[in-house]
Write an enzyme that holds these catalytic residues in place. Structure first.
Site, PDB file in Angstrom:
ATOM      1  N   CYS A 280     -10.551  20.072   4.418  1.00 52.58           N
ATOM      2  CA  CYS A 280     -11.957  20.137   4.043  1.00 52.58           C
ATOM      3  C   CYS A 280     -12.202  19.471   2.685  1.00 52.58           C
ATOM      4  O   CYS A 280     -13.333  19.218   2.319  1.00 52.58           O
ATOM      5  CB  CYS A 280     -12.441  21.577   4.028  1.00 52.58           C
ATOM      6  SG  CYS A 280     -11.257  22.717   3.341  1.00 52.58           S
TER       7      CYS A 280
ATOM      8  N   ALA B 244       0.492   4.184 -14.439  1.00 51.75           N
ATOM      9  CA  ALA B 244       0.457   4.615 -15.843  1.00 51.75           C
ATOM     10  C   ALA B 244      -0.305   5.923 -16.061  1.00 51.75           C
ATOM     11  O   ALA B 244       0.075   6.722 -16.922  1.00 51.75           O
ATOM     12  CB  ALA B 244      -0.141   3.509 -16.707  1.00 51.75           C
TER      13      ALA B 244
ATOM     14  N   GLY C 201      -1.444   1.611  -9.673  1.00 54.15           N
ATOM     15  CA  GLY C 201      -0.261   2.040  -8.943  1.00 54.15           C
ATOM     16  C   GLY C 201      -0.395   1.724  -7.457  1.00 54.15           C
ATOM     17  O   GLY C 201       0.580   1.372  -6.790  1.00 54.15           O
ATOM     18  N   THR C 202      -1.619   1.850  -6.949  1.00 53.07           N
ATOM     19  CA  THR C 202      -1.867   1.559  -5.537  1.00 53.07           C
ATOM     20  C   THR C 202      -1.563   0.097  -5.230  1.00 53.07           C
ATOM     21  O   THR C 202      -0.889  -0.221  -4.244  1.00 53.07           O
ATOM     22  CB  THR C 202      -3.340   1.876  -5.187  1.00 53.07           C
ATOM     23  OG1 THR C 202      -3.552   3.273  -5.394  1.00 53.07           O
ATOM     24  CG2 THR C 202      -3.660   1.517  -3.745  1.00 53.07           C
TER      25      THR C 202
END
Lengths: 75, 383
Positions: free
Chosen positions: B325, B200, B73-74
């Protein structure tokens, strides 16, 4: 100018907010406390804390001591 | 007694859909050959790839030749942004995007700026909804090549006014890219977009498969070195068994989406209501109504996010957090920051097809005690 300074530099979230929450009830209503905090989360969390607690968030400033946040005790 | 495991982080990766598992195993048998070659093994692979593309395109409501499978997806998001900008470089060098885009989109924007381009971030309100007036002004300014808007926030679930944002883009001929990672396979897609990306493993497909759809007539130019595969939109061999599994599970997830939304939506409502009522000093964030059916986020005052995640994990609950954090950069989530809501003690809960009512009940029963325990340990009770 603030009435007093709370130095939270070097502290990670949520410690600066906890420090402010501890200090505010100890100062007279109307007092302006300047919180010095270099953790980037403080820029988000100090205004959010003021909103949740009904205190007044005055300004975020960057001075010689790094990022600082002025908060006024309103009640 | 050891706590049984309750996985509540579907917005990161949903557990593998049974249809995906089945399709993956079948496709491993005869989906290993290169679909570009001219022998019978390759033809079989080509048939599988074509069928997967046809099925996924049908589910998305696009033509098969508008859809490419990417390696994540990236990668799809990077290609959508950089390719959309490259295709329109004659129109200008400005990318307009919401302040709450996924980091993949923002990192692509940073690349664009480093190369001399301009990125204009449009703010959201306290519930994380796009400021349409500011969007309209930004999109109508001269020199805008592309606009990017996430369909619904992956961090707080707020659904974005995509149709309205798209209408503004349509007025001035600026293509709209939508990151639909949290919507595909779960809710109907909005209209009016030119480029779309999805992932996906968010709908129960395998990891390592993304979708990139570019509508006909959209000026899009590959930002990658030349490669003829996948319509020239993304280089390299596709992971064909995973692509087959992704397409099969997308069809299955989309078929069940309405029923699943009807089942999960009240569970999210229950979490929103009960967490606000039963955990003191908590801020439940995001739009309570115009939101995804499976995702809810809240922040617990004075609690360290990482400590909270570990405490929940010890009790068997897997959740995500936008607290600084818990991030590698030690910066708070840019989404929570843009909304102006509390960023520490942050928990994102996201449900999936295997989530049961009793999972949610157990989470709700244990959470107040866990938070109270951490506050007692930190000495912040009564602040």
């Amino acid at each position: 100018m603030p009435d007093e300074v709370l130095d939270c530099r070097g502290q990670r979230c949520p410690l600066p907010v906890i420090a402010a929450a501890r200090r505010m009830p100890q100062v007279p209503v109307g007092t302006v406390v300047r919180v010095l905090a270099d953790d980037p989360a403080a820029a988000v969390d100090l205004p959010a804390w003021c909103r949740m607690r009904g205190q007044e968030f005055l300004a975020a400033i960057t001075g010689p001591d790094g990022p600082a946040y002025d908060i006024r005790r309103t009640h | 007694m050891s706590a049984s495991s309750v996985y509540l982080d579907a917005a990161t990766a949903a557990p593998l859909h049974p249809v995906a598992r089945q399709a993956l195993l079948a496709a491993l048998e005869d989906g290993w050959a290169d679909p570009g070659k001219l022998y019978s093994q390759a033809r079989r692979a080509r048939q599988l790839l074509d069928a997967a593309r046809e099925a996924a395109a049908q589910t998305l409501g696009v033509r098969a030749d508008e859809l490419s499978f990417t390696s994540s997806g990236t990668t799809a998001a990077h290609g959508a942004v950089l390719g959309g900008l490259a295709g329109r470089h004659r129109a200008g060098a400005t990318l307009v995007h919401s302040a709450i885009e996924h980091s993949a989109v923002l990192h692509a924007a940073e690349r664009h700026v480093a190369a001399g381009g301009v990125a204009h971030s449009v703010p959201v309100d306290r519930v994380g909804r796009l400021d349409l007036e500011a969007w309209s002004a930004a999109v109508r300014a001269p020199g805008v090549a592309l606009a990017a808007l996430i369909t619904a926030s992956h961090e707080v679930g707020t659904v974005q006014p995509v149709a309205e944002a798209a209408a503004v883009c349509g007025d001035v001929g600026v293509p709209l890219y939508v990151d639909a990672a949290q919507s595909v396979g779960r809710v109907p897609l909005p209209a009016g977009w030119s480029i779309l990306s999805a992932s996906a493993h968010k709908w129960g497909g395998p990891p390592g498969v993304g979708l990139l759809a570019v509508r006909k007539g959209t000026r899009w130019e590959s930002p990658w070195p030349a490669d003829e595969r996948e319509g020239g939109r993304t280089p390299g061999s596709v992971n064909l068994p995973a692509v087959v599994a992704a397409a099969a599970s997308l069809r299955a997830a989309a078929a069940d989406a309405a029923a699943e939304a009807t089942r999960l939506d009240p569970l999210v409502d229950r979490i929103r209501t009960r967490v606000a009522a039963e955990v003191p000093d908590v801020e439940v964030v995001g739009d309570p109504v115009l939101r995804l059916p499976h995702l809810v986020t809240f922040s617990c005052l004075y609690v360290d996010g990482e400590t909270l995640l570990h405490a929940l994990d010890r009790r068997g609950f897997a959740v995500s957090s936008g607290s600084s954090c818990t991030s590698s950069t030690l910066r708070p989530s840019h989404v929570l920051e843009a909304m102006g809501v509390l960023s520490h003690g942050n928990v994102r809960v996201s449900l999936h097809r295997d989530t049961t009512e009793s999972d949610v009940e157990r989470f709700l029963a244990e959470l107040p005690g866990i938070v109270a325990g951490l506050r007692a340990d930190a000495g912040v009770v009564g602040l």
